[in-house]
Design a protein around this motif. Structure first.
Motif, short mmCIF file in Angstrom:
data_model
loop_
_atom_site.label_atom_id
_atom_site.label_comp_id
_atom_site.label_asym_id
_atom_site.label_seq_id
_atom_site.Cartn_x
_atom_site.Cartn_y
_atom_site.Cartn_z
N TRP A 378 0.85 -1.19 0.00
CA TRP A 378 0.00 0.00 0.00
C TRP A 378 0.88 1.23 0.00
N GLU A 379 0.50 2.23 -0.78
CA GLU A 379 1.19 3.52 -0.72
C GLU A 379 0.31 4.58 -1.33
N ILE A 380 0.61 5.81 -0.99
CA ILE A 380 -0.12 6.93 -1.58
C ILE A 380 0.63 7.35 -2.83
N PRO A 381 0.04 7.14 -4.02
CA PRO A 381 0.77 7.42 -5.26
C PRO A 381 1.24 8.88 -5.33
N GLY A 382 2.52 9.05 -5.58
CA GLY A 382 3.08 10.38 -5.81
C GLY A 382 3.28 11.22 -4.57
N LYS A 383 2.92 10.71 -3.36
CA LYS A 383 3.03 11.51 -2.14
C LYS A 383 4.09 10.90 -1.22
N LYS A 384 4.87 11.79 -0.59
CA LYS A 384 5.88 11.36 0.36
C LYS A 384 5.73 12.16 1.64
N LEU A 385 6.24 11.61 2.72
CA LEU A 385 6.22 12.30 4.00
C LEU A 385 7.49 13.15 4.12
#
Length: 474
Positions: A378-385
């Protein structure tokens, strides 16, 4: 609806024509040749009519490759599956999800009876997992496949279970690789038939297209008979047809076992009257089902066939409720040109490693992108922390920012970074940190305001705070 029919008219016309050829061939065998048994159909789409024909004529019809679970609901003593029902693998797939703790998945399947029949069983087995669907038409061109895959890239799930005909699946994997969906962080899992067939449909070429992919595959035990048969097969086709030399897949083994079982059944039934009760008045119309005869030999042959037991090339041949059972599945990891067995699954023991230690685990996996790190799924496409890291003099054991003199890239290291990244790994989803360095001010007010404004996450270098974080993690 009209748009769908118009778009698929060519494929539907071909499919209808193909099914009519199957109907005519089956009727011709029964009405003209008055056969006592039929080996077929080849796929699940042909099976519905063949089951009705078998019931009406009492001619045992044996398939070694129609695997759709939908066929199980059509009760017929004269339709036998000398193959494995696709639903038998869903518990093995569910065990893999539980082992890796994946909570989201997209099921990519072909839009026909073969694909649709499998989905309810997969959904039922993955009750604790959020399952989304992605449907690929059987006649889809590459542009259509790419469009569907790009939609999936925009979703958060990074785990995909693929269930379709192997030739279509190979195209899906090739396009997925081209657009970057076979990189680190992705998970691909193939179902039984595809896992068995990938090497064979690839015409002996490298399996690099599916490197890192997992697969579930019914176990074919090694035996002297199987080894001798493979040797004879290679010798036969070495000169006559070299392309078939290595084409001895599991469906070929099931076909051989089906014919062997039928021969044993004929011998056991010991019936010489292979005639039909309506033989003298059969209709001359080859596609007329209404006037087809009934085989008086069928019931005794069907009973004898259902009682046949022997060790075949593909394993134990024993029919339960008219079909074979698979007591064991292999978990496969495609690495380079290898098919590595990383574990097994059985109904009694669940997952086991590939050794004899009977551990409830799997062997090491090489994931897409040649990664050895288990994907979160799972990951948020194109978003980073965004993580703020203060560049402070001293306390380098806790946080130190190193600047590459060539690329000017800043890389933070130290105990605080290690603890933070260890905490990220414990999350049930993927979080990709993007470190942003700050010249350390006299106080941290500026950094705190940036957290408040959602510009970055503040990373404290105070020793006591780091130790408190460590305690929380432990």
């Amino acid at each position: 609806m009209e748009d769908i029919i118009s778009k698929n008219r060519g494929y539907l016309t071909f499919l209808l024509f193909f099914l009519l050829l199957v109907v005519q061939a089956a009727l011709d065998l029964i009405k003209t040749e008055q056969v006592s048994a039929i080996i077929g159909p080849i796929n699940s789409m042909q099976a519905d009519f063949m089951i009705k024909l078998a019931n009406k004529t009492q001619v045992p019809t044996i398939t070694f490759s129609a695997t759709s679970p939908l066929l199980t609901s059509i009760k017929s003593p004269y339709f036998v599956r000398a193959t494995i029902d696709d639903s038998s693998q869903v518990r093995a797939i569910a065990s893999i999800f539980k082992f890796f703790r994946w909570r989201r998945v997209v099921a990519i399947y072909v839009d026909n009876e073969f694909g649709e029949g499998f989905m309810p069983f997969l959904f039922d087995a993955l009750q604790d997992v959020e399952v989304k669907r992605s449907v690929i038409p059987p006649e889809a061109i590459d542009d259509e496949i790419q469009k569907e895959l790009r939609k999936l890239m925009e979703r958060q799930a990074r785990v995909f279970v693929v269930h379709m005909e192997s030739s279509l699946a190979l195209r899906v994997f090739q396009i997925a690789r081209d657009i970057g969906m076979m990189e680190e962080g992705y998970v691909w899992l193939m179902t039984n038939g595809m896992t068995h067939m990938m090497r064979h449909i690839n015409n002996g070429r490298s399996l690099n297209t599916i490197e890192g992919v997992l697969g579930v595959r019914s176990h074919v035990p090694k035996s002297k008979e199987l080894g001798d048969f493979r040797l004879r097969w290679k010798r036969t086709f070495e000169k006559e047809n070299p392309s078939m030399r290595d084409d001895l897949n599991v469906f070929a083994l099931w076909a051989y076992d089906s014919i062997t079982a039928l021969a044993k059944a004929v011998e056991k039934a010991n019936t010489k009257s292979l005639w039909y009760d309506n033989g003298s008045t059969l209709s001359k119309n080859r596609t007329d089902l209404g006037n087809v005869g009934v085989s008086l030999y069928g019931p005794s042959l069907q009973k004898a066939f259902s009682e046949v037991r022997f060790n075949g090339l593909a394993g134990e041949f024993k029919l339960i409720d008219g079909q074979l059972q698979s007591p064991k599945f292999e978990i496969i990891n495609f690495v380079g040109n290898e098919e590595r067995i990383i574990g097994f699954w059985t109904p009694r023991d669940g997952l086991m490693d590939a050794t004899s230690s009977n551990k409830k685990t799997l062997g090491p996996v090489i994931w897409p992108g040649k990664s050895k790190i288990v994907p979160k799924g799972w990951e948020i496409p194109g978003k980073k922390l965004r993580v703020g890291v203060p560049m402070k003099k001293g306390f380098f054991d806790f946080v130190k920012v190193t600047i590459n003199p060539i690329t000017n890239k800043k890389t933070p290291t130290g105990y605080a970074i290690e603890i933070f990244e260890a905490a990220l790994k414990e999350l049930p989803y993927l979080v990709i940190p993007e470190y942003v360095s700050f010249e350390s001010p006299n106080n941290y007010n500026n950094l705190v305001y940036q957290v408040y404004d959602k510009v970055s996450f503040f990373f404290s270098t105070y020793k006591q705070k780091i130790l408190n974080i460590h305690k929380i993690i432990l």
